[in-house]
Scaffold this active site. Structure first.
Site, PDB file in Angstrom:
ATOM      1  CG  PHE A   1      -1.712   1.266   1.290  1.00 11.48           C
ATOM      2  CD1 PHE A   1      -3.063   1.158   0.431  1.00 11.48           C
ATOM      3  CD2 PHE A   1      -1.599   2.339   1.769  1.00 11.48           C
ATOM      4  CE1 PHE A   1      -3.926   2.282   0.171  1.00 11.48           C
ATOM      5  CE2 PHE A   1      -2.390   3.497   1.685  1.00 11.48           C
ATOM      6  CZ  PHE A   1      -3.757   3.473   0.847  1.00 11.48           C
TER       7      PHE A   1
ATOM      8  CG  ASP B   1       5.463   3.635   1.709  1.00 14.42           C
ATOM      9  OD1 ASP B   1       5.583   4.205   2.926  1.00 14.42           O
ATOM     10  OD2 ASP B   1       4.380   3.439   1.172  1.00 14.42           O
TER      11      ASP B   1
ATOM     12  CE  LYS C   1      -1.114   5.217   7.777  1.00 11.49           C
ATOM     13  NZ  LYS C   1      -0.655   4.828   6.401  1.00 11.49           N
TER      14      LYS C   1
END
Ligand SMILES: *Cc1c(COP(=O)(O)O)cnc(C)c1O
Length: 404
Positions: free
Chosen positions: A141, A227, A256
């Site tokens: 993702f 990532d 995040k």
């Protein structure tokens, strides 16, 4: 009765609870009911809710200066960039943005620019189209924008939006032959992967395989882009997920946890790679603004002072060993405080709904697994409390097809 939620685009079907306040690992709904938050806004509130140091930094910055644009310097950008670079081992430069998808878009554009210069020779001002390819992993993702979605190895998420930008392909975790084959075409500029897949199901990527990926990238002069939007900043028990394997990436994306809830992302690259960009190549109106970076600066200060990586490693061991013996938990995967409990025959959506009813917030990461990503400052007593709730919930929710 009209539903006020109908005024929002139907991209989400939120659970029927309205949170109005948070403190540490607790959330409170509109009726004043308390919940233990074991998903942290999707691994975002790593220092818990309403952390006083972050709150104070934001309030002070809000009274001082919110935004000036990147046409001018500000005091925070070099300071926060230097901290991120130090944590990543040094020798790199940072681009600030507002989200994980944006951090990955930056990485993808940078990889094209770098590969273009590489093919065309140093000093070239034009990008060569020849090596724009990106290899990513199945079940990955990387975000919802078009290029990040093209890199996301989940065909179901991509199907409604075809055609996507070309040049993206995904291979299975651990499939070195497929990676070598993809790189042998000569059209690839970057390999993009999460060191531990979050949204795709908390799928582990073996450390030894990451070492192999690094070697294959080196052999083909291809960038290794990690990532770390979800795994970065202590979540897995190290500052960055890649540290477990000992490799060094060329590019790292973060978001995040960086603002503990304030939208802020970052793309870090080795200086030699970062310098493929020239002024005008990439940009953002909000990215790197004082307000977001005041949050990031406070977050990084608290993270260092509290040694959140060690805490996540220790708390993660405690959580894992408390979950494993539960009847109804078949296995536990992940690292540090990014874990998934694979349920023995119970639909995860039923379990998360029942958990919410009993005051525990967790997320159904796959139809059969529940993700847990609490604050890195979570107390052992809070972990025990959450596991007790989950045990009760697993007693409430019968397994499909009889007792297990
Ligand atoms: C959440 C996530 C993203 C996307 O971040 P947004 O802020 O939602 O754009 C990208 N990569 C990974 C690994 C993520 O977990």
């Amino acid at each position: 009765m009209t539903d006020a939620w109908a005024s929002l685009m139907p991209t989400y079907a939120p659970a029927p609870v309205t949170f109005v306040r948070g403190k540490g690992s607790r959330l409170f709904d509109a009726d004043g009911r308390a919940y233990l938050d074991f998903i942290g806004g999707l691994a975002v509130t790593s220092l818990g809710h309403a952390h006083p140091v972050v709150a104070e930094a934001l309030a002070t910055q809000a009274r001082t200066l919110l935004h000036v644009s990147n046409l001018f310097r500000n005091e925070l950008a070099p300071e926060v960039a230097t901290t991120i670079d130090r944590l990543l081992g040094g020798g790199g430069r940072v681009f600030f943005c507002n989200s994980g998808a944006e951090a990955n878009e930056c990485a993808i554009k940078l990889a094209r620019r770098w590969a273009g210069r590489r093919s065309a020779g140093p000093g070239s001002g034009t990008a060569g189209p020849g090596r724009h390819g990106v290899v990513s992993l199945e079940q990955s993702f990387h975000g919802r924008t078009l290029a990040a979605m093209a890199a996301t190895g989940q065909p179901a998420k991509q199907a409604p939006f075809q055609p996507l930008p070309p040049g993206f392909r995904s291979i299975a975790i651990g499939d070195s032959a497929a990676l070598a084959e993809a790189l042998s075409t000569g059209g690839v500029g970057a390999v993009l992967l999460e060191p531990l897949q979050g949204e795709g199901g908390v799928n582990e990527v073996p450390d030894e395989w990451l070492v192999e990926v690094r070697a294959l990238c080196d052999a083909s002069d291809v960038l290794l882009v990690l990532d770390e939007v979800q795994t970065g900043l202590g979540r897995t028990g190290r500052w960055f997920g890649f540290e477990h394997s000992g490799i060094r990436p060329d590019v790292v994306t973060l978001a995040k946890a960086l603002g503990n809830g304030v939208p802020v992302g970052a793309c870090w690259a080795r200086a030699e790679v970062a310098d493929a960009f020239v002024p005008g190549d990439h940009g953002t109106t909000f990215g790197g603004q004082p307000l977001a970076l005041a949050a990031a600066r406070a977050v990084l200060e608290v993270m260092e002072a509290e040694d959140v990586s060690s805490r996540a490693a220790k708390a993660g061991d405690h959580l894992r060993s408390a979950l494993l013996p539960l009847p109804g938990v078949a296995s536990v995967r992940g690292r540090g405080l990014l874990l998934a409990a694979e349920l023995a025959g119970r639909p995860s959506a039923d379990v998360t709904a029942a958990a919410l009813g009993r005051g525990l917030v967790v997320q159904a990461v796959t139809p059969t697994a529940v993700r847990l990503a609490p604050s890195l400052l979570v107390a052992e007593a809070e972990i025990d409390e959450a596991v007790a709730i989950l045990a009760a919930v697993l007693g409430d929710v019968p397994p499909v097809g009889g007792p297990a």
